[in-house]
Design a protein around this motif. Sequence first.
Motif, PDB file in Angstrom:
ATOM      1  N   LEU A 107       7.310   4.615  -7.575  1.00  0.00           N
ATOM      2  CA  LEU A 107       8.085   3.707  -6.719  1.00  0.00           C
ATOM      3  C   LEU A 107       8.474   2.433  -7.459  1.00  0.00           C
ATOM      4  CD1 LEU A 107       6.116   4.358  -3.440  1.00  0.00           C
ATOM      5  CD2 LEU A 107       8.581   4.715  -3.738  1.00  0.00           C
ATOM      6  N   ILE A 108       7.646   1.984  -8.388  1.00  0.00           N
ATOM      7  CA  ILE A 108       8.004   0.802  -9.182  1.00  0.00           C
ATOM      8  C   ILE A 108       9.292   1.091  -9.964  1.00  0.00           C
ATOM      9  CG2 ILE A 108       7.346  -0.592 -11.188  1.00  0.00           C
ATOM     10  CD1 ILE A 108       4.387  -0.317 -10.194  1.00  0.00           C
ATOM     11  N   GLY A 161      15.087   7.195   0.588  1.00  0.00           N
ATOM     12  CA  GLY A 161      13.676   6.938   0.328  1.00  0.00           C
ATOM     13  C   GLY A 161      12.780   8.143   0.496  1.00  0.00           C
ATOM     14  N   LEU A 162      11.503   7.864   0.537  1.00  0.00           N
ATOM     15  CA  LEU A 162      10.523   8.921   0.765  1.00  0.00           C
ATOM     16  C   LEU A 162       9.449   8.372   1.701  1.00  0.00           C
ATOM     17  CD1 LEU A 162       8.095   8.916  -2.139  1.00  0.00           C
ATOM     18  CD2 LEU A 162      10.397   8.185  -2.648  1.00  0.00           C
ATOM     19  N   ASN A 163       8.492   9.208   2.026  1.00  0.00           N
ATOM     20  CA  ASN A 163       7.374   8.758   2.858  1.00  0.00           C
ATOM     21  C   ASN A 163       6.139   8.703   1.973  1.00  0.00           C
ATOM     22  OD1 ASN A 163       5.192   8.480   4.493  1.00  0.00           O
ATOM     23  ND2 ASN A 163       5.764  10.046   5.957  1.00  0.00           N
ATOM     24  N   SER A 164       5.737   7.505   1.617  1.00  0.00           N
ATOM     25  CA  SER A 164       4.544   7.331   0.786  1.00  0.00           C
ATOM     26  C   SER A 164       3.814   6.082   1.253  1.00  0.00           C
ATOM     27  CB  SER A 164       4.930   7.217  -0.690  1.00  0.00           C
ATOM     28  OG  SER A 164       3.754   7.008  -1.462  1.00  0.00           O
ATOM     29  N   ALA A 194       0.505  -0.656 -10.792  1.00  0.00           N
ATOM     30  CA  ALA A 194       0.139   0.436  -9.884  1.00  0.00           C
ATOM     31  C   ALA A 194      -1.370   0.582  -9.868  1.00  0.00           C
ATOM     32  CB  ALA A 194       0.775   1.734 -10.357  1.00  0.00           C
ATOM     33  N   PHE A 195      -1.919   0.721  -8.659  1.00  0.00           N
ATOM     34  CA  PHE A 195      -3.352   0.986  -8.474  1.00  0.00           C
ATOM     35  C   PHE A 195      -3.505   2.378  -7.880  1.00  0.00           C
ATOM     36  CE2 PHE A 195      -5.623  -3.219  -8.600  1.00  0.00           C
ATOM     37  CZ  PHE A 195      -4.518  -4.030  -8.821  1.00  0.00           C
ATOM     38  N   GLY A 232       0.841  -1.196   0.000  1.00  0.00           N
ATOM     39  CA  GLY A 232       0.000   0.000   0.000  1.00  0.00           C
ATOM     40  C   GLY A 232       0.873   1.241   0.000  1.00  0.00           C
ATOM     41  N   VAL A 233       0.504   2.214  -0.801  1.00  0.00           N
ATOM     42  CA  VAL A 233       1.259   3.472  -0.855  1.00  0.00           C
ATOM     43  C   VAL A 233       0.277   4.643  -0.835  1.00  0.00           C
ATOM     44  CG1 VAL A 233       3.220   2.434  -2.072  1.00  0.00           C
ATOM     45  CG2 VAL A 233       1.383   3.498  -3.392  1.00  0.00           C
ATOM     46  N   ALA A 234       0.812   5.852  -0.897  1.00  0.00           N
ATOM     47  CA  ALA A 234      -0.009   7.040  -0.636  1.00  0.00           C
ATOM     48  C   ALA A 234      -0.973   7.385  -1.767  1.00  0.00           C
ATOM     49  CB  ALA A 234       0.886   8.237  -0.334  1.00  0.00           C
ATOM     50  N   ASN A 235      -0.641   7.055  -2.995  1.00  0.00           N
ATOM     51  CA  ASN A 235      -1.486   7.418  -4.149  1.00  0.00           C
ATOM     52  C   ASN A 235      -1.010   6.650  -5.374  1.00  0.00           C
ATOM     53  OD1 ASN A 235       0.610   9.127  -5.572  1.00  0.00           O
ATOM     54  ND2 ASN A 235       0.463  10.215  -3.622  1.00  0.00           N
ATOM     55  N   GLY A 236      -1.740   6.800  -6.467  1.00  0.00           N
ATOM     56  CA  GLY A 236      -1.418   6.062  -7.685  1.00  0.00           C
ATOM     57  C   GLY A 236      -0.143   6.526  -8.364  1.00  0.00           C
ATOM     58  N   LEU A 237       0.075   7.824  -8.356  1.00  0.00           N
ATOM     59  CA  LEU A 237       1.314   8.323  -8.966  1.00  0.00           C
ATOM     60  C   LEU A 237       2.522   7.769  -8.225  1.00  0.00           C
ATOM     61  CD1 LEU A 237       3.076  10.061 -10.812  1.00  0.00           C
ATOM     62  CD2 LEU A 237       2.567  12.034  -9.363  1.00  0.00           C
ATOM     63  N   ASP A 238       2.483   7.782  -6.895  1.00  0.00           N
ATOM     64  CA  ASP A 238       3.598   7.228  -6.124  1.00  0.00           C
ATOM     65  C   ASP A 238       3.771   5.740  -6.401  1.00  0.00           C
ATOM     66  OD1 ASP A 238       4.248   9.652  -5.065  1.00  0.00           O
ATOM     67  OD2 ASP A 238       3.826   9.137  -2.973  1.00  0.00           O
TER      68      ASP A 238
END
Length: 376
Positions: free
Chosen positions: A69-70, A235-238, A188-189, A59-65
């Motif tokens: 991230l992929i 990294g980042l926070n997503s 990505a979802f 699970g991540v913060a949004n679809g763009l992320d």
Amino acid sequence: MNARRYTFLDLKTVNSPFAEKIDEALLRVAASGRYIGGPEVDSFENELAQSCGADCCVGVANGLDALRLIFRAYIELGVMKRGDEVIVPANTYIASVLAVSDNGLVPVFAEPDAATMNLDTSRLGKYLTDRTRAVMTVHLYGRTCFDSALTCFAKQHGLKIVEDNAQAIGATTADGMRRTGALGDAAAFSFYPTKNIGALGDAGAVTTSDRDLAAAVRALANYGSDRRYHNIYVGLNSRLDPVQAAVLRVKLPFIDEENAYRRSIAATYNSEILNPAVVKPLFVGDGSMVWHQYVVRTNSRDDFRAYLSDNGVQTDVLYPTSPFDQPCYSRLYNPDCPIARDIARTVVSLPVSRCTSETDAREIAAIINSYNPGAK
Ligand SMILES: *Cc1c(COP(=O)(O)O)cnc(C)c1O
């Protein structure tokens, strides 16, 4: 003049059948004391992986992320490097392209097939160079874009297939045997509120059956740490918010019902719209499509939309400008994509959500059938 109003999409109406369960889910998270990660996120990840047939889900913060991230994970794993090329559909939402360029990868825009408006998988060879590392397939408008031409091309040239599944959760291959999200190497979802399964805010996920990729995405989305206070990536926070995960767990079990409903509205439009000035989308009756959008095309878009609006029918345009023609990209890229530009010029989305009843769809079709381009 028709007095009835036909709403394009009203999110309150979409979520109202789930209201009680959503309230319960919100209170459950509030009372749990777990506001980052935790059992709601873990369970949602398992349920989404299972629903599409992938081994892993993050699970991540949004679809763009999810998309960013992929590619970022592939770079960290040494599969790709900055400057490498990714073939992306020229007809897509800009997020598909941003995910590539944000990672220092080069988007190579591929013309769509005029009928499906998706990637023309029979012509991918045109875009191949010795720097090509991946093909992004976007199941745009809820239409699965995946076939043996794509898989053979990817296999032959050692390319990754990345799915942008933001618009096609629950869609399948034509034979109904496999689901989007588990077709390529990673997917990505997006659970942006307007998608077929929408959260109450931003949310997204990555699915894959590549365990190394999943681990890299998970670490990258959590400051690059593989364990607490141990950072192996910049990294980042997503992260996926547990509040959104809990809400999505309420709605996910109804994905097939939601998509079946959209298919029935699309079937009504397909049989009832009979105006030669309005080109209907290629209709497939095999259940592979999930009709995130029902997209017709017309040469007189502004006129057509004004006519529909005068008759109470709200419409939308996805998307009025191709990503490469957006100001942020137009100085960098000018691909030879007349089909994509023609799509951007002519597309109109008709209402196809739970806000539209079968009767509404028949009435909207009748209004469209009375449309006479140029008549005032
Ligand atoms: C919505 C969407 C995205 C982005 O998802 P967000 O959750 O809004 O970041 C990416 N690609 C496509 C095709 C989309 O429709």
